[in-house]
Motif scaffolding. Structure first.
Motif, mmCIF file in Angstrom:
data_model
loop_
_atom_site.group_PDB
_atom_site.id
_atom_site.type_symbol
_atom_site.label_atom_id
_atom_site.label_comp_id
_atom_site.label_asym_id
_atom_site.label_seq_id
_atom_site.Cartn_x
_atom_site.Cartn_y
_atom_site.Cartn_z
ATOM 1 N N TYR A 1 -3.481 6.596 7.821
ATOM 2 C CA TYR A 1 -3.696 7.900 8.674
ATOM 3 C C TYR A 1 -3.228 7.392 10.046
ATOM 4 O O TYR A 1 -3.889 6.429 10.618
ATOM 5 C CB TYR A 1 -5.084 8.540 8.601
ATOM 6 C CG TYR A 1 -5.104 9.730 9.465
ATOM 7 C CD1 TYR A 1 -4.706 10.993 8.943
ATOM 8 C CD2 TYR A 1 -5.713 9.811 10.703
ATOM 9 C CE1 TYR A 1 -4.752 12.174 9.666
ATOM 10 C CE2 TYR A 1 -5.590 10.765 11.407
ATOM 11 C CZ TYR A 1 -5.145 12.129 10.762
ATOM 12 O OH TYR A 1 -5.268 13.392 11.489
ATOM 13 N N PRO A 2 -2.375 8.360 10.558
ATOM 14 C CA PRO A 2 -1.706 9.542 10.178
ATOM 15 C C PRO A 2 -0.175 9.369 9.625
ATOM 16 O O PRO A 2 0.417 10.224 9.560
ATOM 17 C CB PRO A 2 -1.583 10.163 11.598
ATOM 18 C CG PRO A 2 -1.390 9.470 12.758
ATOM 19 C CD PRO A 2 -2.332 7.999 12.272
ATOM 20 N N SER A 3 0.180 8.042 9.424
ATOM 21 C CA SER A 3 1.438 7.932 9.087
ATOM 22 C C SER A 3 1.744 8.597 7.685
ATOM 23 O O SER A 3 2.834 8.854 7.298
ATOM 24 C CB SER A 3 1.918 6.476 8.957
ATOM 25 O OG SER A 3 1.173 5.859 7.995
ATOM 26 N N GLY A 4 0.671 8.399 6.830
ATOM 27 C CA GLY A 4 0.867 8.689 5.312
ATOM 28 C C GLY A 4 1.651 7.870 4.641
ATOM 29 O O GLY A 4 1.929 8.083 3.365
ATOM 30 N N ARG A 5 1.646 6.602 5.177
ATOM 31 C CA ARG A 5 2.411 5.616 4.323
ATOM 32 C C ARG A 5 1.435 4.607 3.459
ATOM 33 O O ARG A 5 0.244 4.382 3.997
ATOM 34 C CB ARG A 5 3.226 4.740 5.445
ATOM 35 C CG ARG A 5 4.425 5.601 5.948
ATOM 36 C CD ARG A 5 5.384 4.464 6.647
ATOM 37 N NE ARG A 5 6.273 5.218 7.557
ATOM 38 C CZ ARG A 5 6.473 5.409 8.833
ATOM 39 N NH1 ARG A 5 5.405 4.728 9.464
ATOM 40 N NH2 ARG A 5 7.126 6.101 9.385
ATOM 41 N N PRO A 6 1.688 4.222 2.778
ATOM 42 C CA PRO A 6 0.751 3.007 2.096
ATOM 43 C C PRO A 6 0.497 2.044 2.856
ATOM 44 O O PRO A 6 1.105 1.808 3.803
ATOM 45 C CB PRO A 6 1.583 2.458 0.675
ATOM 46 C CG PRO A 6 2.792 3.367 0.648
ATOM 47 C CD PRO A 6 3.219 4.074 2.101
ATOM 48 N N ASN A 7 -0.836 1.662 2.688
ATOM 49 C CA ASN A 7 -1.604 0.629 3.793
ATOM 50 C C ASN A 7 -0.886 -0.867 3.195
ATOM 51 O O ASN A 7 -1.163 -1.301 1.995
ATOM 52 C CB ASN A 7 -3.179 0.718 3.362
ATOM 53 C CG ASN A 7 -3.623 -0.410 4.232
ATOM 54 O OD1 ASN A 7 -2.949 -1.322 4.904
ATOM 55 N ND2 ASN A 7 -4.924 -0.446 4.095
ATOM 56 N N PRO A 8 0.037 -1.310 4.105
ATOM 57 C CA PRO A 8 0.521 -2.680 3.947
ATOM 58 C C PRO A 8 -0.474 -3.811 3.647
ATOM 59 O O PRO A 8 -0.209 -4.801 2.962
ATOM 60 C CB PRO A 8 1.490 -3.006 4.735
ATOM 61 C CG PRO A 8 0.871 -2.164 6.019
ATOM 62 C CD PRO A 8 0.357 -0.915 5.439
ATOM 63 N N GLN A 9 -1.724 -3.727 4.152
ATOM 64 C CA GLN A 9 -2.630 -4.573 4.172
ATOM 65 C C GLN A 9 -3.572 -4.483 3.134
ATOM 66 O O GLN A 9 -4.932 -5.061 2.943
ATOM 67 C CB GLN A 9 -3.352 -4.697 5.420
ATOM 68 C CG GLN A 9 -2.383 -5.069 6.551
ATOM 69 C CD GLN A 9 -2.050 -6.639 6.268
ATOM 70 O OE1 GLN A 9 -2.406 -7.148 6.020
ATOM 71 N NE2 GLN A 9 -0.710 -6.652 6.605
ATOM 72 N N PHE A 10 -3.388 -3.453 2.242
ATOM 73 C CA PHE A 10 -4.618 -2.912 1.199
ATOM 74 C C PHE A 10 -5.148 -4.144 0.400
ATOM 75 O O PHE A 10 -6.289 -4.213 0.284
ATOM 76 C CB PHE A 10 -3.887 -2.066 0.200
ATOM 77 C CG PHE A 10 -4.728 -1.430 -0.924
ATOM 78 C CD1 PHE A 10 -5.960 -0.723 -0.491
ATOM 79 C CD2 PHE A 10 -4.857 -1.853 -2.174
ATOM 80 C CE1 PHE A 10 -6.967 -0.163 -1.529
ATOM 81 C CE2 PHE A 10 -5.780 -1.362 -2.952
ATOM 82 C CZ PHE A 10 -6.592 -0.451 -2.695
ATOM 83 N N LEU A 11 -4.125 -4.822 -0.488
ATOM 84 C CA LEU A 11 -4.742 -6.198 -1.073
ATOM 85 C C LEU A 11 -5.513 -7.092 -0.316
ATOM 86 O O LEU A 11 -6.301 -7.493 -0.724
ATOM 87 C CB LEU A 11 -3.728 -6.775 -2.093
ATOM 88 C CG LEU A 11 -3.105 -5.897 -2.994
ATOM 89 C CD1 LEU A 11 -2.021 -6.427 -3.657
ATOM 90 C CD2 LEU A 11 -4.095 -5.463 -4.102
ATOM 91 N N LYS A 12 -4.873 -7.496 0.940
ATOM 92 C CA LYS A 12 -5.588 -8.524 1.770
ATOM 93 C C LYS A 12 -6.941 -7.789 2.195
ATOM 94 O O LYS A 12 -8.001 -8.691 2.153
ATOM 95 C CB LYS A 12 -4.779 -8.487 3.081
ATOM 96 C CG LYS A 12 -5.511 -9.584 3.925
ATOM 97 C CD LYS A 12 -4.646 -9.612 5.232
ATOM 98 C CE LYS A 12 -5.144 -10.783 6.074
ATOM 99 N NZ LYS A 12 -5.116 -9.853 7.560
ATOM 100 N N GLN A 13 -7.099 -6.683 2.638
ATOM 101 C CA GLN A 13 -8.455 -6.032 2.902
ATOM 102 C C GLN A 13 -9.307 -6.073 1.812
ATOM 103 O O GLN A 13 -10.610 -6.063 1.962
ATOM 104 C CB GLN A 13 -8.137 -4.479 3.505
ATOM 105 C CG GLN A 13 -7.499 -4.773 4.800
ATOM 106 C CD GLN A 13 -6.842 -3.441 5.513
ATOM 107 O OE1 GLN A 13 -6.952 -2.412 4.663
ATOM 108 N NE2 GLN A 13 -6.542 -3.346 6.538
#
Length: 137
Positions: free
Chosen positions: A56-68
């Motif tokens: 948020y607010p970009s609405g784009r997928p979180n590129p760090q999702f798997l790392k996080q």
């Protein structure tokens, strides 16, 4: 199905309280956590994480999702329960985790707030409506 399965909010809570290796991951946005509330992880010894699926607010997928997820202790063989607002983003998160070899990964049906009800508002179903532990962030 490309993930372990769907759970009702109560089934998710039952898994989290009966399996001390299971972790809850809320994949809503920071704004949702702050303004709507978050699951209270105190009763499950803090085994929960807040990891945005879509930034948020970009609405784009979180590129760090798997790392996080890894930083939150999500790993292969450790059950992970994904929660979003209504049970849609959490399906995508469970699929991504499964594809990465994490989990078993589960989706919480109805999410934290559920779908919009006849009155045009959310909150008639989901985690909070089921009376499960939650708090303001």
């Amino acid at each position: 199905m490309s993930y372990a399965g769907d759970l009702t909010p109560q089934q998710a809570w039952d898994l989290l309280t009966s399996d001390e290796t299971a972790v809850l991951v809320d994949v809503r946005t920071d704004a949702e956590w702050r303004y709507v509330g978050i699951p209270d992880s105190a009763p499950i010894d803090g085994r929960a994480a807040l990891v945005e699926w879509v930034s948020y607010p970009s609405g784009r997928p979180n590129p760090q999702f798997l790392k996080q997820l890894a930083e939150a202790g999500v790993a292969a063989g450790r059950p992970v329960v994904f929660l979003c607002r209504s049970g849609v983003r959490s399906v995508a998160a469970a699929q991504a985790a499964t594809a990465a070899g994490l989990g078993p990964a589960y989706n919480v049906l109805e999410g934290f707030e559920g779908d919009v009800g006849p009155d045009g508002h959310r909150g008639h179903s989901g985690w909070r409506a089921a009376g499960l532990p939650w708090r303001q962030a």
